[in-house]
Design an enzyme around this catalytic site. Structure first.
Site, PDB file in Angstrom:
ATOM      1  N   HIS A   1      -9.586   1.091   4.850  1.00  0.00           N
ATOM      2  CA  HIS A   1      -8.330   1.301   5.562  1.00  0.00           C
ATOM      3  C   HIS A   1      -8.572   2.248   6.732  1.00  0.00           C
ATOM      4  O   HIS A   1      -9.404   3.163   6.653  1.00  0.00           O
ATOM      5  CB  HIS A   1      -7.277   1.872   4.618  1.00  0.00           C
ATOM      6  CG  HIS A   1      -5.899   1.872   5.184  1.00  0.00           C
ATOM      7  ND1 HIS A   1      -5.463   2.842   6.073  1.00  0.00           N
ATOM      8  CD2 HIS A   1      -4.851   1.027   5.014  1.00  0.00           C
ATOM      9  CE1 HIS A   1      -4.211   2.580   6.417  1.00  0.00           C
ATOM     10  NE2 HIS A   1      -3.815   1.491   5.782  1.00  0.00           N
TER      11      HIS A   1
ATOM     12  N   GLY B   1       2.697  -1.217   4.383  1.00  0.00           N
ATOM     13  CA  GLY B   1       2.700   0.221   4.170  1.00  0.00           C
ATOM     14  C   GLY B   1       4.072   0.744   3.849  1.00  0.00           C
ATOM     15  O   GLY B   1       4.583   0.608   2.738  1.00  0.00           O
ATOM     16  N   GLY B   2       4.728   1.366   4.831  1.00  0.00           N
ATOM     17  CA  GLY B   2       6.003   2.017   4.609  1.00  0.00           C
ATOM     18  C   GLY B   2       7.060   1.145   3.961  1.00  0.00           C
ATOM     19  O   GLY B   2       7.812   1.601   3.093  1.00  0.00           O
TER      20      GLY B   2
ATOM     21  N   GLY C   1       2.499   2.677  11.256  1.00  0.00           N
ATOM     22  CA  GLY C   1       3.363   3.844  11.182  1.00  0.00           C
ATOM     23  C   GLY C   1       3.890   4.317  12.519  1.00  0.00           C
ATOM     24  O   GLY C   1       4.458   5.401  12.623  1.00  0.00           O
TER      25      GLY C   1
ATOM     26  N   SER D   1       2.931  -2.375  10.521  1.00  0.00           N
ATOM     27  CA  SER D   1       4.387  -2.234  10.633  1.00  0.00           C
ATOM     28  C   SER D   1       5.122  -3.553  10.399  1.00  0.00           C
ATOM     29  O   SER D   1       6.016  -3.934  11.154  1.00  0.00           O
ATOM     30  CB  SER D   1       4.769  -1.648  12.002  1.00  0.00           C
ATOM     31  OG  SER D   1       4.259  -0.341  12.146  1.00  0.00           O
TER      32      SER D   1
ATOM     33  N   GLU E   1      -5.582  -4.806  10.595  1.00  0.00           N
ATOM     34  CA  GLU E   1      -4.573  -3.768  10.791  1.00  0.00           C
ATOM     35  C   GLU E   1      -4.841  -3.062  12.120  1.00  0.00           C
ATOM     36  O   GLU E   1      -5.668  -2.153  12.182  1.00  0.00           O
ATOM     37  CB  GLU E   1      -4.581  -2.776   9.628  1.00  0.00           C
ATOM     38  CG  GLU E   1      -5.970  -2.321   9.161  1.00  0.00           C
ATOM     39  CD  GLU E   1      -5.928  -0.983   8.451  1.00  0.00           C
ATOM     40  OE1 GLU E   1      -4.863  -0.599   7.952  1.00  0.00           O
ATOM     41  OE2 GLU E   1      -6.970  -0.304   8.436  1.00  0.00           O
TER      42      GLU E   1
ATOM     43  N   GLU F   1      -7.089   4.713   7.818  1.00  0.00           N
ATOM     44  CA  GLU F   1      -6.942   6.137   7.509  1.00  0.00           C
ATOM     45  C   GLU F   1      -8.185   6.687   6.814  1.00  0.00           C
ATOM     46  O   GLU F   1      -8.552   7.853   7.011  1.00  0.00           O
ATOM     47  CB  GLU F   1      -5.691   6.347   6.657  1.00  0.00           C
ATOM     48  CG  GLU F   1      -4.411   6.087   7.443  1.00  0.00           C
ATOM     49  CD  GLU F   1      -3.205   5.730   6.592  1.00  0.00           C
ATOM     50  OE1 GLU F   1      -2.157   5.428   7.170  1.00  0.00           O
ATOM     51  OE2 GLU F   1      -3.325   5.739   5.349  1.00  0.00           O
TER      52      GLU F   1
ATOM     53  N   ASN G   1       0.864  -1.177   0.000  1.00  0.00           N
ATOM     54  CA  ASN G   1       0.000   0.000   0.000  1.00  0.00           C
ATOM     55  C   ASN G   1       0.901   1.228   0.000  1.00  0.00           C
ATOM     56  O   ASN G   1       1.464   1.592   1.028  1.00  0.00           O
ATOM     57  CB  ASN G   1      -0.909  -0.011   1.241  1.00  0.00           C
ATOM     58  CG  ASN G   1      -1.713   1.264   1.386  1.00  0.00           C
ATOM     59  OD1 ASN G   1      -1.853   2.037   0.438  1.00  0.00           O
ATOM     60  ND2 ASN G   1      -2.247   1.496   2.574  1.00  0.00           N
ATOM     61  N   TRP G   2       1.024   1.855  -1.165  1.00  0.00           N
ATOM     62  CA  TRP G   2       1.933   2.994  -1.284  1.00  0.00           C
ATOM     63  C   TRP G   2       1.403   4.249  -0.593  1.00  0.00           C
ATOM     64  O   TRP G   2       2.137   5.232  -0.441  1.00  0.00           O
ATOM     65  CB  TRP G   2       2.185   3.314  -2.758  1.00  0.00           C
ATOM     66  CG  TRP G   2       2.996   2.296  -3.495  1.00  0.00           C
ATOM     67  CD1 TRP G   2       3.426   1.082  -3.031  1.00  0.00           C
ATOM     68  CD2 TRP G   2       3.464   2.393  -4.843  1.00  0.00           C
ATOM     69  NE1 TRP G   2       4.126   0.410  -3.999  1.00  0.00           N
ATOM     70  CE2 TRP G   2       4.170   1.193  -5.130  1.00  0.00           C
ATOM     71  CE3 TRP G   2       3.353   3.360  -5.829  1.00  0.00           C
ATOM     72  CZ2 TRP G   2       4.757   0.960  -6.370  1.00  0.00           C
ATOM     73  CZ3 TRP G   2       3.940   3.124  -7.070  1.00  0.00           C
ATOM     74  CH2 TRP G   2       4.638   1.935  -7.323  1.00  0.00           C
ATOM     75  N   LYS G   3       0.129   4.235  -0.215  1.00  0.00           N
ATOM     76  CA  LYS G   3      -0.511   5.418   0.380  1.00  0.00           C
ATOM     77  C   LYS G   3      -0.298   6.624  -0.543  1.00  0.00           C
ATOM     78  O   LYS G   3      -0.308   6.468  -1.767  1.00  0.00           O
ATOM     79  CB  LYS G   3       0.005   5.655   1.797  1.00  0.00           C
ATOM     80  CG  LYS G   3      -0.193   4.413   2.681  1.00  0.00           C
ATOM     81  CD  LYS G   3       0.029   4.692   4.142  1.00  0.00           C
ATOM     82  CE  LYS G   3      -0.190   3.411   4.957  1.00  0.00           C
ATOM     83  NZ  LYS G   3      -0.101   3.674   6.411  1.00  0.00           N
TER      84      LYS G   3
END
Length: 246
Positions: free
Chosen positions: A93, A229-230, A170, A208, A164, A95, A9-11
């Protein structure tokens, strides 16, 4: 055995140069021995599709509208995503739930819209730190998933679920493998009560995930890969996680 899936997930990250380098590194590192997908920002779907066509790496989007078309300025329909060859779309998600106030029912409606066009929704559920600390984890994730199961009906077995924990996204904090497995087992049991396909459904962990904890997490019996994610923005890390899944 369920084949693992690792979805990046590049966000809201990326640019032409960084995307090209990242995708080239992922393609060059194949084969992985697991299913791999990248969910990219809408503007980069075209170039991602061009780069990945002919490979076994799938691509998808990070959200979609619950509506097929109409006067919904700024929205992107699942039909549009399907035209770009998207195999997956992330819905619900944390967010989106937090910053865009998406309800459980809206998430369910998006999942239904995706399946109607042959795109597999990755349905996210998870609790905040406050909810975990007050013992509400089970109530929260079951409520979130219940709305989707009820809306999808007999098609519920066709989605992918992603757990999640919001407190581990994050933040550098990660649920222990035992904590993650406990919630995954809970979700599996809920799915088993709703569909005969629960044993074959993928439940991903998203919180994470990194190269140094991926193998331990993925070794749990009900964790079928990760929503990354990251670490999905760093080719070496993402490749290492994909190899850990295999």
């Amino acid at each position: 055995m369920r084949r693992k899936l690792v979805a990046g997930n590049w966000k809201m990250h990326g640019n032409h140069k960084a995307n090209a380098d990242l995708l080239a590194a992922i393609v060059a590192a194949r084969p992985f021995g697991c299913d791999v997908a990248v969910c990219v920002p809408f503007p980069y779907l075209s170039e991602t599709a061009v780069t990945l066509t002919g490979t076994d790496v799938r691509w998808g989007a990070q959200d979609c509208s619950a509506h097929e078309q109409g006067a919904y300025t700024g929205e992107v329909s699942i039909g549009m995503l399907a035209e770009f060859g998207c195999r997956h779309v992330i819905v619900g998600h944390s967010e989106r739930r937090q910053y865009h106030h998406e309800s459980d029912q809206l998430v369910a409606d998006k999942a239904k819209a995706a399946l109607a066009r042959g795109v597999t929704p990755i349905v996210c559920v998870g609790e905040t730190l406050a909810e975990r600390d007050t013992g509400q984890t089970e109530v929260v994730v079951k409520r979130q998933l219940s709305a989707v199961i009820h809306t999808l009906g007999h098609c519920a077995g066709e989605m992918v679920v992603a757990y999640e924990p919001v407190w581990a996204i994050g933040t550098g904090r990660t649920a222990t493998p035992e904590q993650a497995q406990a919630v995954h087992a809970l979700l599996r049991a809920q799915l088993q009560a709703a569909t005969a396909h629960a044993a074959d459904m993928k439940i991903l962990y998203g919180g994470s995930v990194k190269p140094d904890n991926a193998a331990t997490l993925f070794a749990q019996p009900d964790i079928d890969g990760g929503l990354i994610g990251g670490a999905s923005l760093k080719a070496a890390d993402f490749v290492a996680i994909c190899r850990a899944a295999a």
